[in-house]
Design an enzyme around this catalytic site. Structure first.
Site, PDB file in Angstrom:
ATOM      1  N   SER A  21       0.467   2.903   2.591  1.00 10.77           N
ATOM      2  CA  SER A  21       0.937   2.971   1.201  1.00 10.77           C
ATOM      3  C   SER A  21      -0.213   2.661   0.258  1.00 10.77           C
ATOM      4  CB  SER A  21       2.050   1.932   1.008  1.00 10.77           C
ATOM      5  OG  SER A  21       2.274   1.702  -0.366  1.00 10.77           O
TER       6      SER A  21
ATOM      7  N   TYR B  23       5.509  -6.217   2.072  1.00 16.27           N
ATOM      8  CA  TYR B  23       5.452  -4.789   2.447  1.00 16.27           C
ATOM      9  C   TYR B  23       4.009  -4.305   2.454  1.00 16.27           C
ATOM     10  CZ  TYR B  23       6.040   0.286   1.521  1.00 16.27           C
ATOM     11  OH  TYR B  23       5.955   1.659   1.543  1.00 16.27           O
TER      12      TYR B  23
END
Ligand code: NDP
Length: 250
Positions: free
Chosen positions: A142, A155
């Site tokens: 990400s 995350y």
């Protein structure tokens, strides 16, 4: 026929990767966790276009289930393709939460860790005997690993771990000709993010304004890049983290 296994392909980016891989002539194993109907639709769409695909259940957070999954996969590869191996593992499955560090619970932290770092690590370990020499691994990371995004700390930290793990995979599996890369999308409108964007349209506008191409992404913006990466022609791309984000925060 080259065969790709894509985790979390019942919807979103994974479903797009599956469709684009099949379009490029690959056989596809799609896995789902809770959304069997979505996986069946992905498979039916591929079959309607003359491709070959199979859906299997897999919870990436349940390491104890991976040996059984490998047995099921072994049977499916044989019955569907007459093969005892597959060519590409795409560790895509995942989910997101928005919560500042101050209020993240241990359960929330562990859940994200299990799915985004521990799961891909041990799933890769479990499936390595079935991954063909000369094959490849793609790990979904990400852009939040590069651009600190409030509310995404655990995350992003685990995605960052997965980026590092990708280079270790490339190093350790290179002797078998297996390459490993990670793909880091920017904001993509999927079920994972649409709630936040619908609740706060200004958040989507902000992210679009921080992107050189002036919008957030759609699943196909990422799916087709990964499908291209799965082709033999990209075989010298190895141990890279490739951001696919339209020029986010540059
Ligand atoms: P979606 O919510 O659209 O899809 C998530 C997929 O992951 C579904 O197929 C879901 O299965 C599966 N999944 C979720 N939890 C598990 C689990 N415990 N075990 C197995 N499968 C699971 O999300 P996206 O398509 O947006 O996300 C795909 C990947 O891309 C994730 O790793 C995410 O972190 C990453 N990503 C997404 C970005 C975005 O902006 N959307 C940006 C950067 C990275 P089921 O439907 O069966 O529940």
């Amino acid at each position: 026929m080259n065969i790709a296994l894509i985790t979390g392909a019942s919807r979103g980016i994974g479903a797009s990767i599956a469709a684009h891989a099949a379009q490029r002539g690959m056989g596809v194993v799609v896995t789902y966790n809770s959304h069997l109907a979505g996986a069946e639709t992905v498979v039916a769409d591929i079959q309607a276009k003359g491709g070959k695909a199979v859906a299997l259940a897999l919870d990436v957070g349940q390491v104890a289930s991976f040996a059984g999954f490998r047995e099921t996969l072994t049977k499916v590869l044989q019955t569907t393709w007459g093969r005892s191996s597959f060519d590409a593992l795409v560790n895509n499955a995942g989910y997101g939460t928005f919560n500042p560090i101050e209020t993240v619970t241990e359960a929330e932290f562990d859940g994200l860790f299990n799915v985004h770092l521990k799961g891909p690590f041990f799933l890769t370990q479990a499936l390595l005997p079935l991954l063909a020499d000369g094959g490849q691994i793609v790990n979904m990371t990400s852009a939040t690993t590069r651009v600190a995004t409030p509310g995404c700390a655990p995350y992003a930290a685990f995605k960052g771990g997965l980026e590092v793990l990708t280079r270790y995979m490339a190093k350790e599996f290179g002797a078998r000709g297996i390459r490993a890369n990670s793909i880091a999308p920017g904001a993509i409108r999927t079920d994972m993010t649409s709630g936040a964007f619908d609740q706060s349209p200004e958040f989507e506008t902000l992210l679009a304004s921080q992107t050189a191409l002036g919008r957030i992404g759609a699943p196909d913006d990422v799916g087709r890049v990964i499908a291209d990466l799965l082709l033999a022609g990209s075989g010298w791309v190895n141990a890279q983290n490739i951001e696919v984000a339209g020029g986010y925060s540059i």
